[in-house]
Design a protein around this motif. Structure first.
Motif, PDB file in Angstrom:
ATOM      1  N   PRO A   1      30.745   5.542   8.558  1.00 49.19           N
ATOM      2  CA  PRO A   1      29.750   4.869   7.717  1.00 49.19           C
ATOM      3  C   PRO A   1      28.455   5.661   7.591  1.00 49.19           C
ATOM      4  N   GLY A   2      28.343   6.748   8.347  1.00 46.57           N
ATOM      5  CA  GLY A   2      27.138   7.567   8.313  1.00 46.57           C
ATOM      6  C   GLY A   2      26.151   7.178   9.403  1.00 46.57           C
ATOM      7  N   GLU A   3      25.275   8.117   9.718  1.00 45.87           N
ATOM      8  CA  GLU A   3      24.229   7.863  10.734  1.00 45.87           C
ATOM      9  C   GLU A   3      23.120   7.057  10.061  1.00 45.87           C
ATOM     10  N   ARG A   4      23.104   5.753  10.352  1.00 45.51           N
ATOM     11  CA  ARG A   4      22.222   4.853   9.601  1.00 45.51           C
ATOM     12  C   ARG A   4      21.266   4.069  10.495  1.00 45.51           C
ATOM     13  N   TRP A   5      21.311   4.290  11.791  1.00 40.86           N
ATOM     14  CA  TRP A   5      20.484   3.496  12.702  1.00 40.86           C
ATOM     15  C   TRP A   5      19.004   3.708  12.428  1.00 40.86           C
ATOM     16  N   THR A   6      18.276   2.595  12.338  1.00 41.44           N
ATOM     17  CA  THR A   6      16.816   2.640  12.290  1.00 41.44           C
ATOM     18  C   THR A   6      16.226   1.929  13.502  1.00 41.44           C
ATOM     19  N   GLY A   7      16.937   0.928  14.028  1.00 39.65           N
ATOM     20  CA  GLY A   7      16.440   0.187  15.182  1.00 39.65           C
ATOM     21  C   GLY A   7      15.141  -0.534  14.922  1.00 39.65           C
ATOM     22  N   GLU A   8      14.854  -0.806  13.645  1.00 46.35           N
ATOM     23  CA  GLU A   8      13.561  -1.388  13.286  1.00 46.35           C
ATOM     24  C   GLU A   8      13.385  -2.806  13.800  1.00 46.35           C
ATOM     25  N   LEU A   9      14.506  -3.504  14.067  1.00 45.52           N
ATOM     26  CA  LEU A   9      14.445  -4.859  14.597  1.00 45.52           C
ATOM     27  C   LEU A   9      14.737  -4.827  16.098  1.00 45.52           C
ATOM     28  N   ALA A  10      13.795  -5.265  16.889  1.00 44.70           N
ATOM     29  CA  ALA A  10      13.963  -5.260  18.349  1.00 44.70           C
ATOM     30  C   ALA A  10      14.864  -6.419  18.764  1.00 44.70           C
ATOM     31  N   ARG A  11      16.126  -6.308  18.344  1.00 40.25           N
ATOM     32  CA  ARG A  11      17.120  -7.337  18.599  1.00 40.25           C
ATOM     33  C   ARG A  11      18.422  -6.679  19.033  1.00 40.25           C
ATOM     34  N   ALA A  12      19.250  -7.438  19.734  1.00 36.50           N
ATOM     35  CA  ALA A  12      20.571  -6.965  20.129  1.00 36.50           C
ATOM     36  C   ALA A  12      21.603  -7.473  19.139  1.00 36.50           C
TER      37      ALA A  12
ATOM     38  N   LEU B   1      27.404   4.633  13.628  1.00 38.57           N
ATOM     39  CA  LEU B   1      26.121   4.351  12.975  1.00 38.57           C
ATOM     40  C   LEU B   1      24.947   4.988  13.709  1.00 38.57           C
ATOM     41  N   GLY B   2      25.181   5.404  14.957  1.00 40.28           N
ATOM     42  CA  GLY B   2      24.111   5.981  15.766  1.00 40.28           C
ATOM     43  C   GLY B   2      23.393   4.963  16.619  1.00 40.28           C
ATOM     44  N   MET B   3      24.093   3.877  16.992  1.00 38.37           N
ATOM     45  CA  MET B   3      23.475   2.836  17.808  1.00 38.37           C
ATOM     46  C   MET B   3      23.693   3.101  19.291  1.00 38.37           C
ATOM     47  N   PRO B   4      22.691   2.875  20.132  1.00 37.95           N
ATOM     48  CA  PRO B   4      22.924   2.897  21.575  1.00 37.95           C
ATOM     49  C   PRO B   4      23.815   1.721  21.958  1.00 37.95           C
ATOM     50  N   VAL B   5      24.597   1.910  23.001  1.00 37.24           N
ATOM     51  CA  VAL B   5      25.620   0.930  23.370  1.00 37.24           C
ATOM     52  C   VAL B   5      25.372   0.398  24.773  1.00 37.24           C
TER      53      VAL B   5
ATOM     54  N   ASP C   1      12.511   5.352  21.509  1.00 38.06           N
ATOM     55  CA  ASP C   1      12.902   6.761  21.606  1.00 38.06           C
ATOM     56  C   ASP C   1      14.150   6.922  22.473  1.00 38.06           C
ATOM     57  N   ALA C   2      14.205   6.196  23.570  1.00 38.24           N
ATOM     58  CA  ALA C   2      15.401   6.236  24.413  1.00 38.24           C
ATOM     59  C   ALA C   2      16.606   5.698  23.655  1.00 38.24           C
ATOM     60  N   ALA C   3      16.390   4.655  22.876  1.00 40.58           N
ATOM     61  CA  ALA C   3      17.474   4.095  22.069  1.00 40.58           C
ATOM     62  C   ALA C   3      17.971   5.118  21.049  1.00 40.58           C
ATOM     63  N   ARG C   4      17.060   5.839  20.434  1.00 36.97           N
ATOM     64  CA  ARG C   4      17.426   6.826  19.418  1.00 36.97           C
ATOM     65  C   ARG C   4      18.266   7.949  20.037  1.00 36.97           C
ATOM     66  N   LEU C   5      17.857   8.441  21.189  1.00 38.22           N
ATOM     67  CA  LEU C   5      18.593   9.526  21.842  1.00 38.22           C
ATOM     68  C   LEU C   5      19.982   9.072  22.274  1.00 38.22           C
ATOM     69  N   ALA C   6      20.073   7.875  22.836  1.00 39.68           N
ATOM     70  CA  ALA C   6      21.377   7.360  23.250  1.00 39.68           C
ATOM     71  C   ALA C   6      22.278   7.154  22.031  1.00 39.68           C
ATOM     72  N   GLY C   7      21.697   6.683  20.931  1.00 37.93           N
ATOM     73  CA  GLY C   7      22.478   6.493  19.719  1.00 37.93           C
ATOM     74  C   GLY C   7      23.028   7.793  19.161  1.00 37.93           C
ATOM     75  N   LYS C   8      22.250   8.853  19.230  1.00 37.03           N
ATOM     76  CA  LYS C   8      22.733  10.156  18.761  1.00 37.03           C
ATOM     77  C   LYS C   8      23.894  10.645  19.637  1.00 37.03           C
ATOM     78  N   ALA C   9      23.796  10.416  20.937  1.00 35.06           N
ATOM     79  CA  ALA C   9      24.893  10.796  21.836  1.00 35.06           C
ATOM     80  C   ALA C   9      26.133   9.956  21.544  1.00 35.06           C
ATOM     81  N   ALA C  10      25.926   8.671  21.236  1.00 28.79           N
ATOM     82  CA  ALA C  10      27.054   7.798  20.912  1.00 28.79           C
ATOM     83  C   ALA C  10      27.751   8.280  19.648  1.00 28.79           C
ATOM     84  N   ARG C  11      26.974   8.624  18.640  1.00 26.18           N
ATOM     85  CA  ARG C  11      27.568   9.088  17.375  1.00 26.18           C
ATOM     86  C   ARG C  11      28.340  10.396  17.585  1.00 26.18           C
ATOM     87  N   ALA C  12      27.766  11.328  18.308  1.00 26.12           N
ATOM     88  CA  ALA C  12      28.450  12.605  18.545  1.00 26.12           C
ATOM     89  C   ALA C  12      29.783  12.385  19.255  1.00 26.12           C
ATOM     90  N   ALA C  13      29.800  11.510  20.245  1.00 27.06           N
ATOM     91  CA  ALA C  13      31.036  11.242  20.983  1.00 27.06           C
ATOM     92  C   ALA C  13      32.078  10.577  20.093  1.00 27.06           C
TER      93      ALA C  13
END
Length: 327
Positions: free
Chosen positions: A150-161, A250-254, A292-304
């Motif tokens: 679906p593409g790398e689309r994470w923004t994480g703009e909403l502080a929600r789970a 999507l690039g979301m941290p898990v 920022d931690a969420a963004r980095l974890a999401g990038k690692a999730a997408r790569a994997a």
């Protein structure tokens, strides 16, 4: 090839029908389990087409059938007058972890429905499933999931789970519905999926903390998931949730329970996995507090996810298996 396959698992089939074949999807007048036809909330190509039982019998004889339920064996005999594995090349695609279907028996002694046959190979979707089923004398292979990116689309703009689950009221502890109150205590939660009615009442959830999004189209769900800060997978016992792999794409941290195949699918730098809910909730809180931690974890999730669950590899694996059973 002409491949006969029932619409049983929409997300999985979305990837499967991206291949270079003709996909025959049974349709019945009531669009019931025997013939659901094409998907309505997923985007499928024209090569995935609906056929009636009469068409299958007369002009659309398949080259191979992908079985997914015991019932599919019966329908092949009834509709085609052919015995899968003997008169018609066949593969039994096993989506589930053992013990989830009526009559499965206790885990880890669950015997697969075609365990007494050696003419129908079983294609498991995870190594965990292959290990835990008693496959008997049936040949087995593992073809891990493939995802239409679906593409790398994470923004994480909403502080929600975000949580994706189907029929949590009926399935309860199996999908970790009872863990939602603990999650909601540390984060506002958005639950996406089918069959969500009654979830608040069943588990005493506060509507101000837990919002429900019932059965959105896949593209709309992906867009909404990507706006949430973290993806949470509280499932105790499943094969491997495709929604989890989609969230990783999507690039979301898990944050996920470390059960079944999750420990293989989610690397340590992609988020938090544990069998201790309190550790999971700590991880959720950390990602909510630290974008920022969420963004980095999401990038690692997408790569994997791209490396292991890419669509091209998935389709190659299925082509090889289908060529083998029809050879």
């Amino acid at each position: 090839m002409k491949i006969l396959i029932w619409h049983v698992h929409g997300s999985w089939t979305t990837a499967f029908v991206q291949g270079g074949h003709e996909y025959l999807l049974p349709v019945t007048p009531g669009r019931d389990g025997d013939g659901l036809g094409r998907a309505r909330t997923w985007d499928w190509p024209a090569s995935a087409r609906e056929v009636t039982p009469a068409q299958l019998r007369d002009e659309d004889q398949p080259d191979v059938v992908v079985l997914q339920r015991r019932r599919d064996l019966e329908l092949c005999r009834e509709w085609l007058g052919r015995e899968p594995g003997r008169d018609l090349p066949a593969v039994f695609l096993e989506h589930n972890a053992p013990g989830l279907e009526p009559g499965d028996g206790p885990v880890p002694h669950t015997r697969h429905p075609v365990a007494d046959r050696d003419d129908i190979p079983i294609a498991h979707v995870t190594h965990f499933n292959e290990l835990f089923y008693d496959n008997g004398r049936a040949p087995t292979t593992v073809i891990e999931h493939g995802i239409v990116d679906p593409g790398e689309r994470w923004t994480g703009e909403l502080a929600r789970a975000a949580v994706v689950t189907n029929e949590p009221v009926r399935r309860g502890r199996t999908v970790g519905a009872d863990l939602l109150p603990g999650l909601a205590a540390v984060a506002p939660v958005d639950v996406f999926g089918m069959g969500l009615t009654g979830l608040h009442e069943r588990y005493g959830l506060d509507p101000a903390r837990v919002a429900l999004f019932d059965d959105p189209p896949q593209h709309a769900m992906h867009a909404e998931l990507a706006r949430r800060r973290v993806y949470v997978h509280p499932v105790r016992w499943t094969s491997l949730g495709l929604s989890l792999l989609e969230a990783m794409h999507l690039g979301m941290p898990v944050v996920a329970l470390a059960t079944t195949e999750v420990v293989e699918a989610v690397p340590a730098d992609a988020g938090v996995i544990s069998t201790r809910p309190e550790r999971l909730w700590q991880g959720v809180r950390r990602f909510l507090d630290d974008p920022d931690a969420a963004r980095l974890a999401g990038k690692a999730a997408r790569a994997a996810a791209l490396e292991r669950y890419g669509l091209a590899r998935f389709l190659r694996d299925w082509d090889a298996l289908l060529e083998e059973v029809t050879r």
